[in-house]
Design a protein around this motif. Sequence first.
Motif, short mmCIF file in Angstrom:
data_model
loop_
_atom_site.label_atom_id
_atom_site.label_comp_id
_atom_site.label_asym_id
_atom_site.label_seq_id
_atom_site.Cartn_x
_atom_site.Cartn_y
_atom_site.Cartn_z
N MET A 1 0.69 -1.10 -0.05
CA MET A 1 0.03 -0.04 0.02
C MET A 1 0.73 1.20 -0.15
SD MET A 1 -2.99 0.85 2.80
CE MET A 1 -4.37 1.92 1.94
N PRO A 70 -1.30 -6.98 -1.51
CA PRO A 70 -2.53 -6.32 -1.04
C PRO A 70 -2.75 -6.00 0.14
CG PRO A 70 -2.89 -8.16 -2.41
CD PRO A 70 -1.46 -8.18 -1.86
N ASP A 122 -4.72 0.46 5.50
CA ASP A 122 -6.02 0.27 5.60
C ASP A 122 -6.66 1.11 6.65
OD1 ASP A 122 -8.46 -0.89 4.49
OD2 ASP A 122 -8.10 -2.57 5.59
N ALA A 261 -7.99 0.34 2.23
CA ALA A 261 -7.29 -0.56 1.09
C ALA A 261 -8.12 -0.62 -0.01
CB ALA A 261 -7.00 -2.02 1.79
N LYS A 262 -7.78 -0.74 -1.32
CA LYS A 262 -8.70 -0.98 -2.33
C LYS A 262 -9.44 -2.36 -2.32
CE LYS A 262 -6.14 1.99 -5.38
NZ LYS A 262 -5.31 1.98 -6.66
N ARG A 263 -10.71 -2.62 -2.67
CA ARG A 263 -11.31 -3.72 -2.35
C ARG A 263 -11.98 -4.03 -3.93
NH1 ARG A 263 -9.68 -4.56 2.65
NH2 ARG A 263 -10.46 -2.75 4.05
N ASP A 264 -11.57 -5.45 -4.05
CA ASP A 264 -11.98 -6.02 -5.34
C ASP A 264 -13.53 -6.32 -5.18
OD1 ASP A 264 -12.17 -6.88 -7.69
OD2 ASP A 264 -10.88 -9.04 -7.02
N TRP A 265 -14.37 -5.35 -5.42
CA TRP A 265 -15.94 -5.51 -5.20
C TRP A 265 -16.11 -6.17 -6.35
CZ3 TRP A 265 -16.99 -4.61 -0.60
CH2 TRP A 265 -16.41 -3.39 0.19
#
Length: 274
Positions: A1, A70, A122, A261-265
């Motif tokens: 990150m 991640p 995060d 954190a970027k989420r893999d929605w």
Amino acid sequence: MNLTGILEVVRLSDVGLRREHNEDAVASEPEAGLVVLADGMGGYKAGEVASEIAVLTLVSSIRERLLEQPAGKADEDSGLLRESLILRDAVHQANSAIYNVSQSQPQCAGMGTTLVAAVFTDDRVCVGHIGDSRMYRLRGDTFTQLTEDHSLLNEQLKSGLITAEQAKVSNNKNLVTRALGIDPEVELELHEYEVQPGDIYLLCSDGLSDLVEDEEIQLTLSTLSANLELAAHQLVQMANDNGGKDNISVILARPLRPFPAKRDWLGRLTGWFR
């Protein structure tokens, strides 16, 4: 990150007024959300070696892992963030490196170091520490010590053998019960905390906390919150004004905005309908 432009960090280390050498070491990698402080102990310059090994090992072993992996994922077995486990692994590496040098180099026999390190990720911070170097948090008007000293003095306080007032003048202030590099294995105390933008986190060696009361530290951080560089210099000056009997090191860190954190929605939604 990557926390470039999100995490403001200031660090400062001073030899104090009575020591010939600075056995503290500090480092920061704001991009990776990492801050590290170590307070060395040992014979002639050996503490300086121990703290330097600790800081360099942590930075070199975990910087790339923090930037590449991640963020915000928890380990299934321990429930801890992976960043906490990366920090723990790096501390074990540092402990082995210091211990091996102390065993092979007579001039470094018995050397060790305290350690306090933090990884911001995060919207949380993973805090690991060994010994009596500390981490505090100023959130609004609330000033909290996030670490608990691994020291004989703290054990006496917890067991009721001495009072807080007696502790201030105790001769046991510098006797730690846990240190990095003294034994082949070491236990890192790990905790995770939620972070809010505008929080100010202070990492410091006992050269500050032994000589400046928590209330004075809080007042300084509150008054000078707009200028962390000035706040760090003021804290060091206060410790020197009160005798400067030890090396004094401080790191100040402030998240300027949220950093989830970027989420893999899309991936998660796809998984739900399988």
